[in-house]
Write a protein that holds these residues in place. Structure first.
Motif, PDB file in Angstrom:
ATOM      1  N   ARG A 229      52.655  37.398  -8.215  1.00  0.00           N
ATOM      2  CA  ARG A 229      51.620  37.621  -7.186  1.00  0.00           C
ATOM      3  C   ARG A 229      50.684  36.390  -7.304  1.00  0.00           C
ATOM      4  NH1 ARG A 229      47.850  42.941  -7.100  1.00  0.00           N
ATOM      5  NH2 ARG A 229      46.853  42.598  -4.740  1.00  0.00           N
ATOM      6  N   PHE A 230      50.287  35.702  -6.380  1.00  0.00           N
ATOM      7  CA  PHE A 230      49.432  34.587  -6.399  1.00  0.00           C
ATOM      8  C   PHE A 230      48.038  34.919  -5.300  1.00  0.00           C
ATOM      9  CE2 PHE A 230      53.097  32.481  -7.472  1.00  0.00           C
ATOM     10  CZ  PHE A 230      52.533  31.723  -8.621  1.00  0.00           C
ATOM     11  N   ARG A 231      46.807  35.009  -5.751  1.00  0.00           N
ATOM     12  CA  ARG A 231      45.783  34.974  -5.061  1.00  0.00           C
ATOM     13  C   ARG A 231      45.267  33.729  -4.677  1.00  0.00           C
ATOM     14  NH1 ARG A 231      43.415  40.348  -4.767  1.00  0.00           N
ATOM     15  NH2 ARG A 231      44.227  41.872  -6.394  1.00  0.00           N
ATOM     16  N   ILE A 232      45.238  33.256  -3.431  1.00  0.00           N
ATOM     17  CA  ILE A 232      45.085  31.836  -3.115  1.00  0.00           C
ATOM     18  C   ILE A 232      43.895  31.709  -2.308  1.00  0.00           C
ATOM     19  CG2 ILE A 232      46.071  29.663  -2.042  1.00  0.00           C
ATOM     20  CD1 ILE A 232      48.831  30.923  -2.253  1.00  0.00           C
ATOM     21  N   LEU A 233      42.784  30.882  -2.730  1.00  0.00           N
ATOM     22  CA  LEU A 233      41.630  30.474  -1.958  1.00  0.00           C
ATOM     23  C   LEU A 233      41.652  28.885  -1.500  1.00  0.00           C
ATOM     24  CD1 LEU A 233      38.702  30.574  -1.052  1.00  0.00           C
ATOM     25  CD2 LEU A 233      38.192  30.091  -3.535  1.00  0.00           C
ATOM     26  N   ASN A 234      41.704  28.936  -0.301  1.00  0.00           N
ATOM     27  CA  ASN A 234      41.397  27.300   0.220  1.00  0.00           C
ATOM     28  C   ASN A 234      39.874  27.003  -0.002  1.00  0.00           C
ATOM     29  OD1 ASN A 234      41.146  24.913   1.402  1.00  0.00           O
ATOM     30  ND2 ASN A 234      41.898  25.448   3.369  1.00  0.00           N
ATOM     31  N   GLY A 235      39.520  26.305  -0.889  1.00  0.00           N
ATOM     32  CA  GLY A 235      37.926  26.322  -1.225  1.00  0.00           C
ATOM     33  C   GLY A 235      37.515  24.726  -1.131  1.00  0.00           C
ATOM     34  N   SER A 236      38.197  24.276  -0.127  1.00  0.00           N
ATOM     35  CA  SER A 236      37.944  22.769   0.137  1.00  0.00           C
ATOM     36  C   SER A 236      36.708  22.854   1.160  1.00  0.00           C
ATOM     37  CB  SER A 236      39.021  22.107   0.954  1.00  0.00           C
ATOM     38  OG  SER A 236      40.324  22.254   0.200  1.00  0.00           O
ATOM     39  N   ASN A 237      36.000  21.828   1.217  1.00  0.00           N
ATOM     40  CA  ASN A 237      35.044  21.606   2.291  1.00  0.00           C
ATOM     41  C   ASN A 237      35.277  21.891   3.726  1.00  0.00           C
ATOM     42  OD1 ASN A 237      33.532  21.398   0.099  1.00  0.00           O
ATOM     43  ND2 ASN A 237      32.217  19.580   1.093  1.00  0.00           N
ATOM     44  N   GLU A 238      36.587  21.196   3.967  1.00  0.00           N
ATOM     45  CA  GLU A 238      37.045  21.162   5.370  1.00  0.00           C
ATOM     46  C   GLU A 238      38.552  20.916   5.631  1.00  0.00           C
ATOM     47  OE1 GLU A 238      36.525  18.227   8.301  1.00  0.00           O
ATOM     48  OE2 GLU A 238      37.392  16.679   7.216  1.00  0.00           O
ATOM     49  N   ARG A 239      39.197  20.662   4.468  1.00  0.00           N
ATOM     50  CA  ARG A 239      40.625  20.469   4.574  1.00  0.00           C
ATOM     51  C   ARG A 239      41.558  21.807   4.922  1.00  0.00           C
ATOM     52  NH1 ARG A 239      44.390  16.701   3.254  1.00  0.00           N
ATOM     53  NH2 ARG A 239      42.797  15.475   2.197  1.00  0.00           N
ATOM     54  N   LEU A 240      42.340  21.828   6.143  1.00  0.00           N
ATOM     55  CA  LEU A 240      43.325  22.586   6.467  1.00  0.00           C
ATOM     56  C   LEU A 240      44.585  22.570   5.747  1.00  0.00           C
ATOM     57  CD1 LEU A 240      43.913  25.029   8.443  1.00  0.00           C
ATOM     58  CD2 LEU A 240      44.950  23.220  10.034  1.00  0.00           C
ATOM     59  N   LEU A 241      44.792  23.557   4.768  1.00  0.00           N
ATOM     60  CA  LEU A 241      46.186  23.490   4.125  1.00  0.00           C
ATOM     61  C   LEU A 241      47.195  24.456   4.905  1.00  0.00           C
ATOM     62  CD1 LEU A 241      44.619  24.879   0.529  1.00  0.00           C
ATOM     63  CD2 LEU A 241      45.331  22.427   1.280  1.00  0.00           C
ATOM     64  N   ILE A 242      48.333  23.880   4.867  1.00  0.00           N
ATOM     65  CA  ILE A 242      49.523  24.252   5.323  1.00  0.00           C
ATOM     66  C   ILE A 242      50.713  24.416   4.346  1.00  0.00           C
ATOM     67  CG2 ILE A 242      51.539  24.538   7.348  1.00  0.00           C
ATOM     68  CD1 ILE A 242      49.513  23.313   9.191  1.00  0.00           C
ATOM     69  N   LEU A 243      50.759  25.602   3.535  1.00  0.00           N
ATOM     70  CA  LEU A 243      51.434  25.737   2.224  1.00  0.00           C
ATOM     71  C   LEU A 243      52.830  26.032   2.572  1.00  0.00           C
ATOM     72  CD1 LEU A 243      48.631  27.162   0.041  1.00  0.00           C
ATOM     73  CD2 LEU A 243      49.115  24.978   0.382  1.00  0.00           C
TER      74      LEU A 243
END
Length: 654
Positions: free
Chosen positions: A384-398
């Motif tokens: 189980r992974f709890r993921i945060l996109n903590g970037s200033n503006e980058r959109l992530l598509i994982l």
């Protein structure tokens, strides 16, 4: 069209835009025009391609230690004393032979070893309150003298502005003469926001004007040491007697569904810089009737008494993009970088353009849990992974390099109605996702990459993250299982019953817009209301009168009209909401939310040229904010206050 805009359009046109792009890639010398000195756009001196990948294991953030029990502490409340300090941390791999990177991090004042970037995870229990004394210790702990910012602070924005004194705080710095001012080098304001907490009292929300400086011995005379709302909230908070110079005490009730929240700085006009320096960490709520029994999901998570190397099968992932210099320091642009002949006309005080602020930032490396491109050894079992996109503006598509699905089981506000198998997991800044990845059928010895196939430039989906750098996130190294996995396969999971919000009582139309200047681009980004015709925005600045005043306990549909040319992740404080639909301006049919958006959310992607509709319930009275979570946008006017319930007569902001 204003005379300034007309003159610039005739004088520079698109040629100036080309010059801006060229200078952003890296200028060295300063340029002087008349008596003013203009700084060209700067660039990181360490290339992402030169940083070795997958040479160090992933750091798994430990659990934040609680404060020792003291007389007066309630046994029904978990108490913390958490400070912000400057520290050195090996973010880059040692193979580069570089010194540690100077960062800022949260940690327990009773456990000096706990200070880190990102901060340790605060573990909370459903309906058990957490009380945190948040302390600003951005000072030399030996001498007591304040530490300046790691990055260039633009004093021409609407910002905290300590040099303005009591009358000029929470405003723009006064600029004298005709030359742009240099960066602010004084003591740094902070105020911590627990992102996604609901309900939360206004005094504990981390309002941008409730900032405070460190209790340093050399604060210059005449500086404001606190923001306007620090003083106001200290008077109104039931915990106000515990506030003191350099610290505030916030309480979180944890009455919401179990979920993943995160804490980060929220100071007015400084959020992009303070979080870029490292001020972020996870906050996880567990338990209650809407959680799952122990053993159903992969676990255990990190525990407060874990020994080094303890096996965990629930892993937090804080993903951010960063850039570095060849001395190991963090890089962030120190200038807008306009050509000197253009800058002379448009920089404050001669024009409207902030000389240091930049409208976007994309790093050239990916950092996970405070390390560039780490690896994680995983057993042949489910994680189980709890993921945060903590970037200033980058959109992530994982996505996974072996093509296996990522099973989403939760979003910002907790479990989604049913597990969703995804080949790609889209995450805007500030969004969280709770996912399961099944390695049980992956042969031992396999190396699986977590990839990012999102855009390299925000708002330009024609660009793709560099497959050699920002297109890679981390590596999983599969080994044989050491014990039997008793968790339920994700395709057979039955998640807790989801209760949607009820019918709305009102519809509210709000706008997203931008101020553009020929040859320059965005001057600032704005929120506001919508003209009755629906085809034009009514842009508003941060300090315009409050226009959104929903009633306590009411449910509303907010229609987010995006009149800009890029997507914006919109975040509302104090609430969790549901995405209803999206509708293009041209009248095309509405689209329902994507499967991964069907749970509760606190941040939503508002696409350009569309109306994004969300259903929101407002739980308690108070002053809160809504804003774009591209931090560069938030720091330059793309944030507005709103008030739940009638506005008190003594509220400093009306």
């Amino acid at each position: 069209m204003s005379s300034l805009k007309r003159r610039l359009l005739l004088k520079y046109g698109m040629a100036a835009t080309g010059g801006l792009l060229m200078l952003r890639r890296g200028g060295i010398a300063r340029a002087v025009v008349g008596e003013c000195t203009f700084r060209p756009g700067s660039a990181p001196t360490l290339r992402g391609a030169d940083i070795p990948k997958y040479t160090r294991p992933l750091l798994i953030p430990p659990v934040m230690p609680k404060a020792p029990w003291r007389r007066g502490h309630s046994a029904l409340v978990d108490h913390y004393e958490i400070a912000v300090r400057q520290l050195e941390q090996h973010v880059l791999p040692p193979e580069l032979g570089l010194p540690p990177t100077t960062v800022w991090g949260y940690g327990s004042i009773h456990h000096p070893e706990s200070f880190s970037y990102p901060g340790h995870t605060i573990e909370a229990r459903w309906r058990r309150s957490v009380c945190v004394k948040w302390i600003n210790e951005l000072k030399d702990l030996r001498t007591g003298r304040f530490l300046p910012h790691l990055f260039a602070v633009d004093p021409t924005l609407h910002w905290a502005n300590p040099p303005g004194g009591l009358e000029g705080r929470d405003g723009r710095s006064v600029v004298r003469g005709h030359c742009p001012p240099g960066p602010y080098r004084g003591p740094v304001p902070i105020v911590t926001h627990l992102h996604g907490s609901t309900p939360v009292e206004q005094e504990s929300d981390g309002f941008p004007e409730a900032w405070y400086l460190p209790a340093a011995r050399n604060i210059p005379d005449g500086y404001a040491k606190t923001g306007t709302f620090f003083d106001y909230f200290q008077r109104t908070s039931p915990l106000g007697r515990l506030w003191e110079p350099g610290a505030a005490v916030f309480q979180y009730y944890n009455r919401q569904r179990p979920t993943t929240l995160w804490y980060h700085d929220h100071s007015l006009g400084l959020t992009r810089l303070n979080t870029q320096a490292g001020l972020a960490g996870l906050y996880i709520i567990r338990g209650g009737p809407q959680d799952l029994p122990k053993g159903v999901l992969p676990g255990p998570p990190p525990g407060p008494d874990d020994c080094p190397g303890a096996k965990v099968y629930e892993v937090p992932l804080v993903i951010q993009d960063r850039s570095f210099n060849d001395d190991g320091s963090l890089f962030y642009p120190d200038s807008r970088g306009l050509p000197p002949e253009l800058a002379e006309d448009v920089y404050v005080p001669n024009g409207p353009v902030a000389p240091i602020w930049v409208p976007e930032f994309n790093g050239n490396t990916i950092v996970v849990n405070g390390r560039t491109w780490p690896y994680l050894e995983v057993e042949q079992r489910r994680y189980r992974f709890r993921i945060l996109n903590g970037s200033n503006e980058r959109l992530l598509i994982l996505t996974l390099s072996n093509g296996h699905p990522i099973w989403q089981i939760g979003s910002d506000g907790g479990f989604v109605p049913a597990p969703v198998p995804l080949q790609t997991l889209l995450m805007g800044p500030a969004e969280r996702n709770d996912v399961i990845i099944d390695f049980s059928r992956v042969p031992a010895g396999t190396e699986v990459l977590l990839l990012n196939v999102g855009p390299e430039l925000h708002g330009d989906m024609s660009t793709v993250a560099d497959p050699e750098t920002t297109g890679q996130v981390m590596q999983f190294r599969v080994v044989r299982a050491t014990s039997r996995d008793t968790s339920v396969p994700p395709e057979r999971l039955v998640l807790p019953e989801f209760e949607p919000l009820g019918d709305e009582e009102a519809i509210r139309r709000v706008s997203l817009s931008e101020e553009m200047l020929p040859g320059v681009g965005a001057v600032r980004l704005l929120l506001g209301t919508v003209e009755p015709s629906g085809d034009r925005p009514r842009p508003l600045h941060w300090d315009h009168p409050i226009t959104e005043t929903p009633a306590v306990g009411s449910t509303e549909i907010w229609e987010l009209y995006n009149f800009t040319e890029e997507a914006h992740p919109i975040h509302l404080h104090d609430v969790q909401f549901q995405v209803v639909e999206r509708q293009p301006f041209d009248g095309s049919p509405t689209r329902p939310p994507a499967a991964w958006e069907t749970g509760y959310k606190d941040t939503v992607g508002a696409l350009p040229g569309e109306i994004t509709r969300i259903r929101v319930k407002f739980p308690n009275a108070g002053l809160f904010v809504w804003h774009c979570h591209i931090l560069e946008h938030e720091d330059n006017e793309m944030m507005r206050p709103y008030h739940i319930g009638p506005i008190p007569d003594d509220l400093p902001m009306r």
